[in-house]
Write a protein that holds these residues in place. Structure first.
Motif: not given
Length: 854
Positions: A578-599
């Motif tokens: 909750k505290e992380i979310a209150d301070q701005g939170g994270v977006r799924f698009n931050c993870f997309c480059p990694f989720l789609q990476s060849e690494d």
């Protein structure tokens, strides 16, 4: 009478001057001033002043000058005072003339003219005088006379002598004179501009070994400058030097030749290739290493091999294939600290960043001999270099690192981090970090050996690579496989005020990788420990906003680890989510480059993060993001062939297996039990151990329990591996009871000769000794029924250390990670195939013990 000559053609004043009779000189001159310039009649035409010079009597020379003698007088051989001093080796008298700086006695000018004489005797005499006048000392360095020699054009004169037709022996003192002053950059420049490099290369073909030695030594000094090394190469100097190695067996000559080749190679890869790939070079050096016993030669040869090979894969492989390493190892047995250091450094440089050479050394048991040396030497510098060599041989192979660290021992590694040597500090930190990882970790052993407090001191190091290694080691010491905290070590970190230091690194370090690793370490130290979490939040500098900003760094590794730090803070903690979310939170698009990476490494960690943070990712449905992460992790277990990826994926599965409800069932629904059971027979301990711990947590799910029981019933050896690695972890009591029932019913036997995957094996061996019932603890299964839930003192996966060290410029050896099939952005994940309860709280499915076990 004073002007009467004796049978030898000398008068009394000549005898008095030559013998230094000062009162007689004064009496004779006072009586007859014309005697001052009276010449001998012996055919040499010496004046009293020259007679005094000939006798080497400084007081008499001084008196003759005071009385008004003609000091520029010359004899019948055209020799003046300077030339006569050179022929008689009167260095003190030459220094007297230099000090007085008589205009009519130009010492340097006359000596340099004399050294170019066509007479071997004159040239050699002048060279010897110049050599002595310019000779420095170890204490004071270069002789101040070098400047006068240089200003009078001495360097071009020496090159002229080298080109002349006088005898080779007569040239030697002149070359030694040049060596006295060649360390000066101005001197090197004049050697080049005067054509010295091709001249000395040509002299390498001489039949005079000492002349070859001096020529090679001059070229060696010239080769310390890149431009001059290039000139040596362009004039076929490398070929000529190697020819000397092949034809001359004088150790003193070979030392200079090898050092010259080493200095050329040291500049960069281009010059390493020019030397190492020159025809016959590698074979010649290896042969010399095999047969030559001179200590200075062996020292030089090892030093040169190291310079030619360092970070040059082709040369490293060539020397390894030519069997150079056994001969270098033999050098380490010599009882000479300096030679041992050079030989061990050579081994390190041949192994550095080269999986092929590392593997060959492991096969040849090189590390065994180095470990023996490490255990017997009393020299700290030898220990330092040996430890670095061992770590270079281990490369990125976690199991090899683990075995080497175990052989060093916790006590030795703790000594290293308490040492004043920065290299030992680094190896000690790395070694403890490795021992703190994996299913069979040394958390408690390190704590009992007081290994935590020195790490807190090293956090303050000025060396970033040490700081980075230390904070990673602290993280591993506080978390085991499956994110199980080690409360004792966590509390020790807080006791030594480590939290404050790590927060300061996160906030104030100029290195982004240190900042993000510090954030991840804070999350790990506080996981499951509310007191430490409160301590972190009480620090006014700490804020999740700082970590959230790192999610937008230009460095992908920083972004990935920032996400992992947030996921670790949020792991099984609704308040932190909750505290992380209150301070701005994270977006799924931050993870997309990694989720789609060849690494695979990127995909694996990103998948774990999106599952943990699914509830606070606002731009994606919780079920969909969780499903995407779970599917990726299971796919990696199925498709990857990289042990690091497999162990990390299995560890992530273990972490998620005791997080919010629905996640274990979702993983089981897509055959995670099947894939993990296959990993139980992996040859890599990190893989099979992480897989076993993950299966232990999944055994609490009823479906997972039935599937795992079926697998173990079909192959009982899987159960033995499972029990071996879950002694310090969790496994369902219901599963164990059902297994006892199966045992009563009857199980197929374990075939004789099956590979033993849970026994200790010698370092460097593959552990493929046959396994029988006698080779495994017969009480393993029975004892497992009565085990209580204990703290898992295993460590987090080793993958993060490798990545962070590589990205921050650490000296850790790295190789490219293998990649599996990337997540195709155009292929949608079928969330309906995975059962998830998105409304359930993030509390663990299992009870939490006092030690933080779930």
């Amino acid at each position: 009478m004073a002007d009467e000559f004796d049978a030898s053609g000398w008068a009394q004043i000549h005898q008095a001057a030559n013998r230094g009779y000062l009162k007689s000189i004064q009496f004779f001159v006072k009586d007859d001033p014309s005697l001052l310039e009276l010449e001998t009649t012996d055919g040499k035409n010496l004046t009293p002043f020259l007679c005094a010079v000939d006798g080497g009597k400084i007081e008499a020379v001084h008196q003759m000058i005071e009385l008004g003698s003609k000091i520029d007088a010359i004899n019948s051989q055209n020799h003046g005072a300077v030339e006569m001093c050179a022929l008689k080796s009167y260095i003190d008298l030459l220094n007297y003339f230099i000090e007085k700086d008589f205009e009519k006695i130009p010492v340097w000018k006359n000596l340099l003219r004399f050294v170019t004489s066509e007479s071997d005797e004159e040239a050699e005499a002048a060279g010897k005088s110049l050599r002595t006048l310019t000779q420095g000392s170890q204490a004071d360095g270069i002789n101040p006379n070098w400047k006068s020699f240089y200003d009078h054009g001495g360097v071009p004169v020496i090159i002229k002598v080298a080109k002349s037709s006088i005898g080779e022996e007569a040239k030697i003192p002149a070359f030694q004179t040049l060596l006295n002053i060649i360390e000066r950059e101005e001197v090197k420049e004049q050697v080049l501009s005067s054509g010295g490099i091709p001249t000395f290369i040509k002299l390498l073909k001489s039949t005079n070994h000492f002349l070859i030695q001096l020529s090679a030594e001059i070229l060696k000094e010239m080769a310390t400058v890149t431009d001059y090394a290039e000139a040596i190469s362009q004039n076929n100097g490398i070929q000529s030097l190697i020819k000397v190695l092949q034809t001359i067996h004088n150790p003193e000559v070979l030392v200079q030749v090898l050092d010259c080749l080493g200095n050329i190679a040291e500049h960069d890869k281009k010059y390493q290739d020019l030397v190492g790939q020159q025809q016959g070079c590698v074979q010649t050096i290896v042969q010399l290493l095999e047969y030559e016993k001179d200590k200075d030669f062996l020292n030089s040869a090892c030093r040169t091999v190291g310079k030619v090979c360092y970070n040059n894969e082709t040369n490293q492989n060539s020397f390894v294939d030519a069997s150079a390493i056994p001969h270098v190892l033999a050098v380490t047995r010599l009882r000479n600290k300096d030679i041992q250091v050079t030989a061990v450094e050579c081994i390190r440089k041949v192994a550095a960043n080269n999986p092929y050479s590392q593997k060959q050394m492991q096969t040849d048991q090189v590390q065994e001999l180095l470990l023996k040396l490490l255990g017997t030497t009393r020299s700290e510098v030898v220990k330092e270099k040996t430890a670095l060599a061992l770590w270079a041989i281990a490369g990125r192979e976690f199991d090899v690192k683990r075995l080497i660290a175990e052989r060093m021992g916790v006590g030795t590694l703790v000594e290293f981090i308490n040492s004043m040597s920065e290299d030992l500090n680094f190896i000690g930190s790395e070694g403890l970090g490795v021992l703190a990882q994996g299913p069979l970790s040394y958390h408690s052993d390190i704590a009992n050996a007081n290994g935590i407090a020195p790490l807190g001191r090293l956090i303050r190091s000025e060396k970033e690579y040490i700081v980075l290694s230390v904070i990673c080691a602290i993280r591993f010491l506080c978390l085991g496989v499956g994110y199980v905290p080690h409360k004792k070590n966590q509390n020790t970190i807080m006791t030594i005020r480590g939290i404050k230091l790590i927060v300061a690194l996160m906030v104030h370090s100029r290195n982004q990788m240190i900042q993000v690793e510090a954030a991840l370490t804070l999350a790990s130290v506080s996981l499951g420990n509310q007191a430490i979490l409160d301590d972190i939040h009480s620090n006014i500098d700490f804020s999740y906003v700082r970590i959230l900003k790192m999610m937008y760094s230009m460095d992908p590794d920083v972004r990935l680890l920032a996400g992992l730090a947030l996921a670790t803070f949020a792991y099984n903690n609704v308040n932190q989510q909750k505290e992380i979310a209150d301070q701005g939170g994270v977006r799924f698009n931050c993870f997309c480059p990694f989720l789609q990476s060849e690494d695979e490494y990127y995909r694996c960690l990103a998948a774990f993060q999106v599952v943990v943070l699914a509830r606070i990712i606002p731009d994606e449905e919780q079920a969909l993001s969780s499903a995407a992460g779970i599917k990726l992790l299971v796919d990696l277990l199925q498709d990857s062939s990289n042990n690091e990826t497999l162990s990390l994926a299995a560890d992530c599965i273990a972490r998620l297996a005791h997080t919010r409800a629905g996640v274990p069932a979702a993983m089981i629904s897509i055959n995670v039990i099947e894939h993990l059971c296959k990993l139980l027979v992996s040859t890599a301990e990190q893989v099979r151990g992480s897989a076993a711990i993950a299966l232990g947590y999944l055994s609490y799910n009823h479906t997972g329990e039935r599937q795992l029981l079926n697998k173990c019933r079909t192959d009982p050896y899987l159960m033995r591996i499972l029990l071996h690695y879950t002694k310090r972890s969790k496994i369902s009591p219901c599963f164990l009871e059902a297994w006892q029932h199966y045992k009563k019913v009857g199980l197929p036997p374990i075939p004789e000769g099956r590979t033993n995957l849970i026994g200790n094996h010698p370092l460097g061996m593959d552990g493929n000794r046959p396994v029988t019932f006698l080779s495994i603890d017969p009480e393993g299964e029975t004892g497992s029924n009565t085990r209580s839930s204990t703290s898992n003192i295993g460590g987090e996966d080793g993958r993060i250390t490798g990545r962070s060290s590589r990205a921050s410029g650490s000296r850790q050896a790295t190789t490219p990670r293998q990649s599996g099939t990337p997540l195709n952005a155009t292929t949608p994940l079928n969330a309906s195939q995975i059962s998830l309860d998105s409304q359930h709280s993030s509390r663990s499915l299992l009870p939490v013990t006092a030690e933080g076990n779930a």
